[in-house]
Design a protein around this motif. Sequence first.
Motif, PDB file in Angstrom:
ATOM      1  N   SER A 239     -37.817  -3.041 -32.623  1.00  0.00           N
ATOM      2  CA  SER A 239     -38.809  -1.752 -32.515  1.00  0.00           C
ATOM      3  C   SER A 239     -38.393  -0.778 -31.097  1.00  0.00           C
ATOM      4  CB  SER A 239     -40.198  -2.087 -32.466  1.00  0.00           C
ATOM      5  OG  SER A 239     -40.491  -3.022 -33.622  1.00  0.00           O
ATOM      6  N   GLY A 244     -38.801   8.522 -33.351  1.00  0.00           N
ATOM      7  CA  GLY A 244     -39.130   8.227 -34.646  1.00  0.00           C
ATOM      8  C   GLY A 244     -38.265   8.760 -35.708  1.00  0.00           C
ATOM      9  N   LEU A 245     -38.195   8.218 -37.041  1.00  0.00           N
ATOM     10  CA  LEU A 245     -37.347   8.623 -37.969  1.00  0.00           C
ATOM     11  C   LEU A 245     -37.451  10.139 -38.468  1.00  0.00           C
ATOM     12  CD1 LEU A 245     -37.560   5.604 -40.168  1.00  0.00           C
ATOM     13  CD2 LEU A 245     -35.718   6.199 -38.426  1.00  0.00           C
ATOM     14  N   ASP A 247     -37.398  13.360 -41.040  1.00  0.00           N
ATOM     15  CA  ASP A 247     -38.292  13.479 -42.489  1.00  0.00           C
ATOM     16  C   ASP A 247     -36.944  13.132 -43.412  1.00  0.00           C
ATOM     17  OD1 ASP A 247     -40.775  14.000 -41.680  1.00  0.00           O
ATOM     18  OD2 ASP A 247     -40.484  16.236 -41.356  1.00  0.00           O
ATOM     19  N   PHE A 249     -34.458  11.229 -43.255  1.00  0.00           N
ATOM     20  CA  PHE A 249     -33.682  10.061 -42.892  1.00  0.00           C
ATOM     21  C   PHE A 249     -32.959   9.428 -44.053  1.00  0.00           C
ATOM     22  CE2 PHE A 249     -33.641   5.193 -42.350  1.00  0.00           C
ATOM     23  CZ  PHE A 249     -32.730   5.425 -41.183  1.00  0.00           C
ATOM     24  N   GLU A 275     -39.043   1.247 -40.858  1.00  0.00           N
ATOM     25  CA  GLU A 275     -40.463   1.573 -40.775  1.00  0.00           C
ATOM     26  C   GLU A 275     -40.663   2.612 -39.751  1.00  0.00           C
ATOM     27  OE1 GLU A 275     -42.394  -2.126 -40.554  1.00  0.00           O
ATOM     28  OE2 GLU A 275     -41.562  -3.136 -42.269  1.00  0.00           O
ATOM     29  N   ARG A 276     -41.564   3.539 -39.927  1.00  0.00           N
ATOM     30  CA  ARG A 276     -42.105   4.474 -38.936  1.00  0.00           C
ATOM     31  C   ARG A 276     -43.495   3.762 -38.215  1.00  0.00           C
ATOM     32  NH1 ARG A 276     -40.484   7.868 -43.132  1.00  0.00           N
ATOM     33  NH2 ARG A 276     -38.952   9.761 -42.057  1.00  0.00           N
ATOM     34  N   ARG A 277     -43.224   3.550 -37.163  1.00  0.00           N
ATOM     35  CA  ARG A 277     -44.401   3.227 -36.111  1.00  0.00           C
ATOM     36  C   ARG A 277     -45.553   4.011 -36.171  1.00  0.00           C
ATOM     37  NH1 ARG A 277     -42.535   0.209 -30.913  1.00  0.00           N
ATOM     38  NH2 ARG A 277     -44.519  -0.511 -31.055  1.00  0.00           N
ATOM     39  N   THR A 278     -46.601   3.447 -36.079  1.00  0.00           N
ATOM     40  CA  THR A 278     -47.824   4.457 -35.785  1.00  0.00           C
ATOM     41  C   THR A 278     -47.862   4.918 -34.262  1.00  0.00           C
ATOM     42  OG1 THR A 278     -48.984   3.197 -37.399  1.00  0.00           O
ATOM     43  CG2 THR A 278     -50.259   4.837 -35.877  1.00  0.00           C
ATOM     44  N   GLY A 280     -45.567   6.855 -32.945  1.00  0.00           N
ATOM     45  CA  GLY A 280     -44.180   7.186 -32.749  1.00  0.00           C
ATOM     46  C   GLY A 280     -43.101   5.994 -32.420  1.00  0.00           C
ATOM     47  N   THR A 282     -39.671   3.706 -34.289  1.00  0.00           N
ATOM     48  CA  THR A 282     -39.143   3.211 -35.463  1.00  0.00           C
ATOM     49  C   THR A 282     -39.038   1.543 -35.285  1.00  0.00           C
ATOM     50  OG1 THR A 282     -37.823   5.025 -35.494  1.00  0.00           O
ATOM     51  CG2 THR A 282     -37.145   3.118 -36.784  1.00  0.00           C
ATOM     52  N   THR A 283     -39.230   0.715 -36.354  1.00  0.00           N
ATOM     53  CA  THR A 283     -39.157  -0.730 -36.574  1.00  0.00           C
ATOM     54  C   THR A 283     -38.023  -0.857 -37.535  1.00  0.00           C
ATOM     55  OG1 THR A 283     -41.305  -1.328 -35.710  1.00  0.00           O
ATOM     56  CG2 THR A 283     -40.089  -2.938 -37.106  1.00  0.00           C
TER      57      THR A 283
END
Length: 290
Positions: A239, A244-245, A247, A249, A275-278, A280, A282-283
């Motif tokens: 993470s 973030g990713l 749109d 992606f 996965e997009r992290r809440t 901001g 990325t995981t």
Amino acid sequence: MSAYRRLGLVGDLVGTPLGDVTTGLVDRRPTDRSVRGVLRGDGDSETEIENAKASLLLRIIPLRSAGRRSGALILLRDVTELRLRERELVSKEATIREIHHRVKNNLQTVAALLRLQGRRMENPEARAALEEAVRRVGSIALVHETLSQSFTDFVDFDEIADRLLRTVLDVSGGPAAANRIQPDRFGSFGMLPGEVATPLAMVLTELIQNAAEHAYGEEGGTLSMAVNRIRDRIRLRVSDEGVGLPDDFDPAASLGLSIVTTLVEGELGGTLEFERRTGGGTTVAITLSV
């Protein structure tokens, strides 16, 4: 008699001093107690005698009558074949470690040649591609280096993961990136077989490099690696706290992420999710069996 014949005895054992006969047959080696002294049967003991022809394991049990030593019972086992197999295994292990060491050296030579070629490139894209190739070769060399120091086909992958976190961040963005991005690892991979460690090291290299180059701005952040291993099942989450990713992606559009997908799903037989992290970031979640 059969065992002593294998040691090289000529003649009969009956009526001969066992200690003298045995001492004349075995290899001379510095020991705390001589073979002759052990075979006197003064105390309960166990020893092994050997020469170039055979190996014998002796268990000496003193016999006493009215509190005085009256003789000894000597149990003898021919362990020649067992010792030969042990020596063969040691030889094979040493050969395997030497192979891993030479592979590591060859890979480092390849990396040095690619690095030298990259310095001569005037095209920035070509230079960047060669630098990525150097990092990929380096991650494979790291696994072989660890295997060359191990007495088994398994490696402590925690050490490899920590080294990758430090070195890839430093190489990807230089010392400045290493200072801006703080690596952190939670949980333990444990011991992994070499055939799993090599592709997994490449996967981590690509994910760490991708985060260092694309996720963070000047403010930096934390790059975390959370590992949960239950028996032969590993769940890994890498993470970042970056942008973030996008749109649109598409992991197939990136060579690095395409390599990650191929290695995880094709070679390791695992699953891969982005996965997009809440808030901001990325995981990348990876699940695999080892």
